[in-house]
Design a protein around this motif. Structure first.
Motif, PDB file in Angstrom:
ATOM      1  N   ASP A  98     -59.185  67.376  99.435  1.00 24.99           N
ATOM      2  CA  ASP A  98     -58.076  66.465  99.727  1.00 24.99           C
ATOM      3  C   ASP A  98     -57.873  65.624  98.473  1.00 24.99           C
ATOM      4  O   ASP A  98     -58.498  64.580  98.307  1.00 24.99           O
ATOM      5  CB  ASP A  98     -58.388  65.597 100.936  1.00 24.99           C
ATOM      6  N   LEU A  99     -57.022  66.109  97.583  1.00 28.10           N
ATOM      7  CA  LEU A  99     -56.804  65.429  96.308  1.00 28.10           C
ATOM      8  C   LEU A  99     -55.893  64.221  96.445  1.00 28.10           C
ATOM      9  O   LEU A  99     -55.782  63.425  95.508  1.00 28.10           O
ATOM     10  CB  LEU A  99     -56.250  66.417  95.283  1.00 28.10           C
ATOM     11  N   ASP A 100     -55.249  64.061  97.613  1.00 28.60           N
ATOM     12  CA  ASP A 100     -54.406  62.887  97.844  1.00 28.60           C
ATOM     13  C   ASP A 100     -55.229  61.678  98.266  1.00 28.60           C
ATOM     14  O   ASP A 100     -54.767  60.546  98.177  1.00 28.60           O
ATOM     15  CB  ASP A 100     -53.350  63.186  98.912  1.00 28.60           C
ATOM     16  N   ASP A 101     -56.442  61.902  98.726  1.00 31.48           N
ATOM     17  CA  ASP A 101     -57.335  60.821  99.108  1.00 31.48           C
ATOM     18  C   ASP A 101     -57.834  60.120  97.844  1.00 31.48           C
ATOM     19  O   ASP A 101     -58.034  60.765  96.812  1.00 31.48           O
ATOM     20  CB  ASP A 101     -58.515  61.400  99.902  1.00 31.48           C
ATOM     21  N   CYS A 102     -58.068  58.828  97.922  1.00 27.88           N
ATOM     22  CA  CYS A 102     -58.514  58.076  96.741  1.00 27.88           C
ATOM     23  C   CYS A 102     -59.877  58.555  96.229  1.00 27.88           C
ATOM     24  O   CYS A 102     -60.182  58.399  95.045  1.00 27.88           O
ATOM     25  CB  CYS A 102     -58.550  56.581  97.025  1.00 27.88           C
ATOM     26  N   ASP A 103     -60.680  59.163  97.102  1.00 30.06           N
ATOM     27  CA  ASP A 103     -61.993  59.686  96.700  1.00 30.06           C
ATOM     28  C   ASP A 103     -61.937  61.165  96.310  1.00 30.06           C
ATOM     29  O   ASP A 103     -62.962  61.751  96.010  1.00 30.06           O
ATOM     30  CB  ASP A 103     -63.006  59.509  97.834  1.00 30.06           C
ATOM     31  N   ARG A 104     -60.744  61.758  96.331  1.00 31.45           N
ATOM     32  CA  ARG A 104     -60.563  63.193  96.033  1.00 31.45           C
ATOM     33  C   ARG A 104     -61.642  64.010  96.747  1.00 31.45           C
ATOM     34  O   ARG A 104     -62.490  64.654  96.147  1.00 31.45           O
ATOM     35  CB  ARG A 104     -60.549  63.453  94.543  1.00 31.45           C
ATOM     36  N   VAL A 105     -61.558  63.961  98.053  1.00 33.03           N
ATOM     37  CA  VAL A 105     -62.594  64.448  98.951  1.00 33.03           C
ATOM     38  C   VAL A 105     -62.728  65.971  98.930  1.00 33.03           C
ATOM     39  O   VAL A 105     -61.744  66.696  98.931  1.00 33.03           O
ATOM     40  CB  VAL A 105     -62.294  63.958 100.388  1.00 33.03           C
TER      41      VAL A 105
END
Length: 75
Positions: free
Chosen positions: A37-44
């Motif tokens: 999930d590259l849109d998450d701030c942690d790039r999960v």
């Protein structure tokens, strides 16, 4: 049995994420489900190996070999 892990990563490119997914699939037990999930701030990065132990060191090594960092997120 730990079969799901969520990581904070430094991966910021969809092309790199796709390549890393392939590298992880080659090194982890089958069947593994891997998603970024590259849109998450942690790039999960989520890695799920149903019914099989997941070695977080292997995941970290694969990313490190490609120039990225990851660390497990706390529960």
């Amino acid at each position: 049995m730990l079969d799901l892990e969520v990581f904070r990563t430094t991966v910021d490119c969809p092309v790199a994420a796709a390549a890393l997914r392939g590298h992880l699939l080659a090194r982890l037990p089958c069947p593994a489900r891997i998603s970024f999930d590259l849109d998450d701030c942690d790039r999960v990065l989520r890695v799920h190996t149903p019914g099989q132990w997941l070695d977080v060191q292997t995941v970290a090594a694969v990313l490190r070999e490609s120039g990225y960092h990851c660390e497990p997120l706390p529960d």
